[in-house]
Structure formats: C-alpha cells, structure tokens
Enzyme design. Sequence first.
Site, mmCIF file in Angstrom:
data_model
loop_
_atom_site.group_PDB
_atom_site.id
_atom_site.type_symbol
_atom_site.label_atom_id
_atom_site.label_comp_id
_atom_site.label_asym_id
_atom_site.label_seq_id
_atom_site.Cartn_x
_atom_site.Cartn_y
_atom_site.Cartn_z
ATOM 1 N N ALA A 51 44.105 40.007 39.391
ATOM 2 C CA ALA A 51 45.232 39.217 38.875
ATOM 3 C C ALA A 51 44.719 37.995 38.128
ATOM 4 C CB ALA A 51 46.142 38.793 40.031
ATOM 5 N N TYR A 52 43.769 37.307 38.718
ATOM 6 C CA TYR A 52 43.211 36.104 38.089
ATOM 7 C C TYR A 52 42.569 36.454 36.746
ATOM 8 C CZ TYR A 52 40.492 31.810 37.502
ATOM 9 O OH TYR A 52 39.958 30.643 37.012
#
Length: 254
Positions: A160-161
């Site tokens: 996600a990051y």
Amino acid sequence: MAGFETTSSYGFAGRVALVTGGASGIGRTVAARLAASGADVAVLDRDAGAARAVADELGGNATAVAADVTSSQEVNAAVASVEETFGRLDALVCCAGIGGDSLHTADVSDAEWRRVFAVNCDGVFYCNRAVVPGMVERGYGRIVNVASIAGKEGNPMAAAYSASKAAVIGMTKAIGKDLAGTGVLANSIAPAVIETPILEQLSQEHIDYMVSRIPLGRLGRPEEVAALIAFLASEECSFATGACFDISGGRATY
Ligand code: NAI
C-alpha cells in the site's frame, strides 16, 4: 529547531510556505529550515498541539494550522486561512504521510489499503489542488511532494505504501505538465529511509531491508532531505517541473 543552521537561504524573505506534516520528522525540519531562511511558515498537521509547539518554537510569523489532509474540506479551509493570514502562498511542501503497517501482501486488509492511500495519495492531491488557483492567479508557486524510493522500486511488506508513493510521483508529473507556463512548478522527491519517528511504525526487519539497499550504508537525516526540499521550494529552482528527485544514499539508479 530554533537556530536551525544553514548556509544557503535561497531567498525566502517575503515568501510564505505551507508545510503539511510539519509537526514531526522531515516536515518539522523543513519548516525550521524555511523559517531560518526568512520564510513565513504555516505548519499544518492533524496533531494540533504538536503543530502549535513547532510554530511557537519557530517564532516570528510562524503559525499552526490543524487539519487532516484526508479531508478535502479541511484542506481547502486550511489553505484559505493561510492565504487570508499572509495574503499569499508561495510554496507548498507535502510531508504528511504514514508508513502503514508492515504486512505481507495477503495480509493487507481493505481498510489498511484505504487508510494508507487516504493520507499518502488523496491527501497530497487535495493539498496540491487547493493551492493551485491562488498560485496560478499570482503567477508564482513551488510545490514539493514527498514521495519515497518505495514508489519507484517497491518495498516488500509495503504494497500500500509503495503504491501510494508511486501515485505521488505520477500525479506530480501530471501536475507539473498541467501547470507549465503558469509560473507554478511541481516536483516530487524520493527519499530512502530517513531517521524520523515514522520508523516507529515499521518492523525492524522492514527497516533493516531498506538500509541494506543503500550504498552509503546508513539512514539519511531529515536535515539532508530539508536541504533538497529548500532548493525545490525556492525561486532558484526554475527549470525543473514534474520531476522526481532522489535522495537515497545511492539506492536509486534511475
Ligand atoms: P513523521 O511520522 O515523523 O511525520 C509525519 C507527520 O505527518 C506527523 O506529524 C503526522 O502527524 C502527520 N500526518 C500524518 N497523517 C496526517 C494527516 N492525515 N493529516 C495531517 N497530518 C498528518 O514522518 P516522516 O518520516 O517525517 O515522513 C514525512 C514524509 O516523508 C511522509 O510522507 C513519508 O512517507 C515520507 N518518507 C519518509 C521516509 C523515512 O524513512 N522517514 C522515507 C521516504 C519518504
């Protein structure tokens, strides 16, 4: 942070800068550096008390703005209040971000994916969008979005990051081109791992992986990142827009 020492001031006297995530880490250091270089600085953070403490420490005309960048209404109101207070806004530095949990891909929940994107991607877009009309009208602006080397290479345990930071690099390329000719330049930066409180959100395994990938073999310091941001936020940056600048101890080779 008072008494931040720098040999390069890049002519910020009379300039107004808004730094998101300014209560901690890279944002706090950037706020101090720009203030030391003569800028009037607005410190935006969702942690209102910490933002106030940083603004108090900076002194001068520094001011704190409490806002959550995941809310476009709060961002729009924050930008309007800065423009009203100072009569202008010359530089936006988007540092507000979260690391997200260190998780293997199959363990990333829908909620975790959205949580990371809401801050790191939506938040940066809302801030960029909010400052553009005023900057274009005044014919001058500098936008610096803090992405990450993770957005170029992808880090394990950080889908996600990494994706949210790739989005920051991509949106900055588009915004830079979109605003070409208006006097407003937008660039992003891609730091490798930097010694700030955000590392408390990550596992040691995750941090060790990131340091092992850095040829200079150490964590970066927030002051080193602030030096690059100060240039990109200044008038002296005049022939770069839509670009992504590395500050990765040699990790990035493209
Ligand atoms: P930090 O955790 O020290 O500071 C982040 C600040 O953002 C905090 O003050 C926090 O309250 C604020 N913030 C978080 N969510 C917010 C929200 N929704 N609305 C308003 N403020 C919010 O982290 P650090 O290390 O200074 O990170 C700054 C930026 O640099 C982040 O975007 C991060 O992803 C990026 N970055 C950091 C690296 C590192 O190793 N420290 C490496 C590459 C990029």
